[in-house]
Design an enzyme around this catalytic site. Sequence first.
Site, mmCIF file in Angstrom:
data_model
loop_
_atom_site.group_PDB
_atom_site.id
_atom_site.type_symbol
_atom_site.label_atom_id
_atom_site.label_comp_id
_atom_site.label_asym_id
_atom_site.label_seq_id
_atom_site.Cartn_x
_atom_site.Cartn_y
_atom_site.Cartn_z
ATOM 1 N N HIS A 61 0.838 -1.198 0.000
ATOM 2 C CA HIS A 61 0.000 0.000 0.000
ATOM 3 C C HIS A 61 0.885 1.264 0.000
ATOM 4 O O HIS A 61 0.751 2.128 -0.867
ATOM 5 C CB HIS A 61 -0.916 -0.022 1.235
ATOM 6 N N GLU A 62 1.800 1.310 0.947
ATOM 7 C CA GLU A 62 2.649 2.509 1.048
ATOM 8 C C GLU A 62 3.584 2.612 -0.162
ATOM 9 O O GLU A 62 3.925 3.714 -0.587
ATOM 10 C CB GLU A 62 3.428 2.510 2.360
ATOM 11 N N HIS A 67 1.815 4.582 -2.805
ATOM 12 C CA HIS A 67 1.919 6.028 -2.544
ATOM 13 C C HIS A 67 3.306 6.549 -2.935
ATOM 14 O O HIS A 67 3.439 7.594 -3.575
ATOM 15 C CB HIS A 67 1.695 6.316 -1.051
ATOM 16 N N GLU A 89 -4.695 7.676 -3.197
ATOM 17 C CA GLU A 89 -5.174 6.410 -2.626
ATOM 18 C C GLU A 89 -5.429 5.381 -3.737
ATOM 19 O O GLU A 89 -5.323 4.174 -3.501
ATOM 20 C CB GLU A 89 -6.429 6.678 -1.787
#
Length: 491
Positions: A253-254, A257, A283
Amino acid sequence: MSDALTALRARLAEIADLRSAAVLLGWDQLVKMPPGGAEARAEQRATIERLAHERLVDDGLAELLDAAEPETDADRALLRVTRRDVDKARRVPGELVSDLARAGSAGYEAWLAAREADDAAPYLPFLERNLELRRRYAELFEREHPYDPLLDDFERGMRTAEARDVLGRLREGLVPLVEAAPHVDRTVIEGPFPIAAQRTLVDRVLRQVGVDDRAWRLDDAVHPFQASVAIDDIRLTTRFKEEGLEGLFAGLHEFGHGLYEHGVDPAYGRSPLAGGVSMAVHESQSRLWENMVGRGDAFWRWCFPLLREAFPGRFAEGDRPAVVAAFNAVRRSPVRVSADEVTYGLHIILRFELELELVKGSLAVADLRDAWAAKSRDYLGIDVTSDRMGVLQDVHWSEALIGYFPTYALGNVVAGQLWARATAELPGLEEGFAAGDFAPLRDWLRERVHRHGRSMTPAETIAHATGGPIDPEPYLAYLRAKVDASAALMS
Ligand SMILES: [Zn+2]
């Protein structure tokens, strides 16, 4: 280049440097700082934020903005974005800014105490105060709905009516999906998994998807986050727990980003055009890597042997379908942060609808708990039995962050559109994943989304990348296919 434009660029570069220093101080606070540094750090961050703000609203900068003569499209984008940032910053009186900051920290303290006691009552007056200040904030801007300027802070240009339409359609699609989803046994992915081995696995996965030692680092944090200090200085964090493999998904997830921030055109560095264009688009990048890639069958065709190697004797060779099904299990739970892809959107929609009514004044703070319970029953089929599992679940409202929630669900929606488009345009994409090749998706995202930074509006960025306006249908189709696949496996 006109003299005014050159001078303007120099001033904006200094502001960008101050902001990067603030990011680094924030990262350090959450990753490295001993607790004793907290008080001094709060002062240091406030000073840097104030300096950056003063420079942005400075009359000299406004004059340079008026005098600057753009020559290229990038110049025009720079002036447009800067004008808007300056206008927003100049409209809000300093007194309201400090009232909001003070109410935010008082609200946060009240929230912590209320959570500890599992009783929202003493916290509700603080929420009332935050709402009152946010209504005053909204009145400073043109709006059709009092929520418009609040949403605009996180999703520039999006109106409440559009968010309500998109999320309303998403809700109609999700509620029956929750009901249709089969029960999936998750014991196969329940720990304990030794943390040292998890760390090795996540390191290997992140290197394979695109992390290197030159521009990235990975650390532990209590709540995983990403911080970009510069285009080539990306800090990821994750959190490992013995009982499960959430650290892997948080890491992916990170990474999503970070890849966005890392992929911005280097020419935009030290300027307001660097960074992601909106919370929803940001997101969409994290969710794409976490879910569409990381929970997909193709990814696990590559990763499953690594998983077996990391935890010897733990998984049998034929376990892969059960593992993938377990990573995608739909579960009715009152907790947003650990929710699966299907129920997650409903957790967000519940919050969005409630904060809309709170801002408008059609729902009284005193009735918030009942309204929360009613929507939890309607959308998720869940009875909320405590405030801690209900209105005290999230920190956002306590800090006067209102208008932020919808961007989580909008991000999933955009991720669905990007995924549909990428798989259509890149034949063999998933076969590549199965062989550990993630470069085609990375390159496609850089071209379509990342390199543009803030040079287009969020809506333009979405249209450029997906070929149309924001639309929940591709995401719903993707989820339906997942639920059908797991139903087939279970029967
Ligand atoms: Zn995120």
